[in-house]
Design a protein around this motif. Structure first.
Motif, mmCIF file in Angstrom:
data_model
loop_
_atom_site.group_PDB
_atom_site.id
_atom_site.type_symbol
_atom_site.label_atom_id
_atom_site.label_comp_id
_atom_site.label_asym_id
_atom_site.label_seq_id
_atom_site.Cartn_x
_atom_site.Cartn_y
_atom_site.Cartn_z
ATOM 1 N N PRO A 1 -19.265 -24.857 -11.455
ATOM 2 C CA PRO A 1 -18.557 -26.027 -10.918
ATOM 3 C C PRO A 1 -18.062 -26.911 -12.072
ATOM 4 O O PRO A 1 -18.807 -27.158 -13.025
ATOM 5 C CB PRO A 1 -19.632 -26.733 -10.089
ATOM 6 N N GLY A 2 -16.827 -27.369 -11.977
ATOM 7 C CA GLY A 2 -16.239 -28.143 -13.068
ATOM 8 C C GLY A 2 -15.812 -29.544 -12.703
ATOM 9 O O GLY A 2 -15.324 -30.293 -13.551
ATOM 10 N N TYR A 3 -15.974 -29.899 -11.432
ATOM 11 C CA TYR A 3 -15.579 -31.242 -10.997
ATOM 12 C C TYR A 3 -16.803 -32.094 -10.654
ATOM 13 O O TYR A 3 -16.786 -32.868 -9.707
ATOM 14 C CB TYR A 3 -14.631 -31.160 -9.801
ATOM 15 N N GLY A 4 -17.867 -31.919 -11.428
ATOM 16 C CA GLY A 4 -19.061 -32.750 -11.254
ATOM 17 C C GLY A 4 -20.145 -32.138 -10.395
ATOM 18 O O GLY A 4 -21.181 -32.764 -10.171
ATOM 19 N N GLY A 5 -19.958 -30.913 -9.948
ATOM 20 C CA GLY A 5 -20.915 -30.291 -9.028
ATOM 21 C C GLY A 5 -22.294 -30.073 -9.620
ATOM 22 O O GLY A 5 -23.303 -30.219 -8.930
ATOM 23 N N THR A 6 -22.356 -29.711 -10.912
ATOM 24 C CA THR A 6 -23.666 -29.471 -11.524
ATOM 25 C C THR A 6 -24.436 -30.771 -11.746
ATOM 26 O O THR A 6 -25.645 -30.734 -11.996
ATOM 27 C CB THR A 6 -23.535 -28.755 -12.885
ATOM 28 N N GLN A 7 -23.762 -31.894 -11.660
ATOM 29 C CA GLN A 7 -24.413 -33.188 -11.854
ATOM 30 C C GLN A 7 -24.751 -33.865 -10.525
ATOM 31 O O GLN A 7 -25.861 -34.353 -10.319
ATOM 32 C CB GLN A 7 -23.507 -34.111 -12.686
ATOM 33 N N ARG A 8 -23.790 -33.904 -9.616
ATOM 34 C CA ARG A 8 -24.006 -34.645 -8.363
ATOM 35 C C ARG A 8 -24.916 -33.893 -7.382
ATOM 36 O O ARG A 8 -25.677 -34.523 -6.661
ATOM 37 C CB ARG A 8 -22.660 -34.975 -7.707
ATOM 38 N N LEU A 9 -24.828 -32.568 -7.349
ATOM 39 C CA LEU A 9 -25.659 -31.835 -6.394
ATOM 40 C C LEU A 9 -27.151 -32.031 -6.671
ATOM 41 O O LEU A 9 -27.911 -32.327 -5.740
ATOM 42 C CB LEU A 9 -25.289 -30.352 -6.364
ATOM 43 N N PRO A 10 -27.629 -31.899 -7.919
ATOM 44 C CA PRO A 10 -29.053 -32.179 -8.170
ATOM 45 C C PRO A 10 -29.443 -33.617 -7.853
ATOM 46 O O PRO A 10 -30.561 -33.871 -7.387
ATOM 47 C CB PRO A 10 -29.212 -31.897 -9.670
ATOM 48 N N GLN A 11 -28.545 -34.561 -8.104
ATOM 49 C CA GLN A 11 -28.831 -35.964 -7.776
ATOM 50 C C GLN A 11 -29.047 -36.148 -6.282
ATOM 51 O O GLN A 11 -29.888 -36.932 -5.855
ATOM 52 C CB GLN A 11 -27.675 -36.861 -8.244
#
Length: 261
Positions: free
Chosen positions: A142-152
């Motif tokens: 994921p390049g539109y923030g998925g690796t950051q927002r999903l865990p949050q």
């Protein structure tokens, strides 16, 4: 302004943006991202608009991912630029908007579509909605923030599993994960979302804008969210909405917020 890929309608204090590319299941391409940015930027400046709802056209998809044909021949530099520009123009822009953005997920929310929903301030899904980040099946992440927002939103372990397996989850599972706030029948989705939006719109717009800033501060590196809350709390005391809200409370009447400083 006329748009080719999105539709905008306004009801009372609510603006509804519909991504309107049904033949491609509302996939995000560069023009659509640019149009969404332009529309959101304009709506942020419209005083009468208090809440924005994002949804997709038709009954199949919210946004079924990015338009893969646009970047299938990109090199490393072009790929990095694609992600950086998209995050700047749309995904980070939505997260930091001072007006609430609610994603009404009416079907598939995959890849960039789920990332768009996660960038929104919260999410409501229809019973037929399916969500996932299938990028690893393309040799991507994921390049539109998925690796950051999903865990949050759902926790590290569940996010790792979703991203690594590329499997879709149902609306009900998304609800148990905390990825969405509510699940309703598709025929009720917009009315249900509008009902929540109306409740928000009746409150102080200036206070809500500062609440968004304070909540987001907790997820920014190097920022003390408690200090940001203290700052925004104090600023509220200088607003007309604070004067109106406290006066209405003392006078035992309903406050009429103007959303002005």
């Amino acid at each position: 302004m006329n748009y080719e890929n999105i539709l905008i309608e306004k009801e009372n204090k609510i603006a509804i943006i519909t991504i309107n590319r049904p033949k491609s299941l509302n996939a995000l391409n560069k023009p659509t991202i640019e149009e969404l940015h332009s529309a959101l930027k304009a709506l942020e400046l419209e005083k009468e608009v208090r809440v924005i709802i994002l949804t997709g056209s038709g009954e199949k998809a919210f946004v079924a991912g990015a338009d893969i044909k646009e970047f299938s021949d990109f090199n490393m530099s072009e790929g990095s630029q694609l992600a950086a520009k998209g995050q700047e123009l749309l995904f980070d822009f939505i997260q930091n908007l001072n007006k609430p953005v609610i994603a009404a997920i009416n079907g598939f929310a995959l890849g960039g579509g789920l990332e768009l929903a996660m960038a929104s301030h919260f999410r409501i899904a229809s019973t037929n909605a399916k969500m996932g980040l299938p990028e690893v099946t393309l040799g991507l992440i994921p390049g539109y923030g998925g690796t950051q927002r999903l865990p949050q939103l759902i926790g590290k372990g569940r996010a790792m599993e979703m991203i690594m397996t590329a499997e879709m989850i149902t609306a009900d599972k998304a609800l148990t994960y905390g990825l969405v706030n509510h699940v309703v029948d598709q025929t009720e989705l917009l009315d249900f979302t509008k009902n929540i939006a109306n409740k928000i719109a009746n409150n102080s717009a200036t206070a809500i804008g500062r609440a968004i800033k304070s909540i987001n501060a907790n997820y920014r590196d190097g920022i003390n969210g408690f200090h940001e809350e203290i700052k925004n709390f104090g600023e509220c005391f200088e607003t007309e909405d604070f004067t109106e809200g406290t006066t209405a409370f003392i006078e035992k009447r309903k406050a009429e917020f103007k959303g002005t400083m």
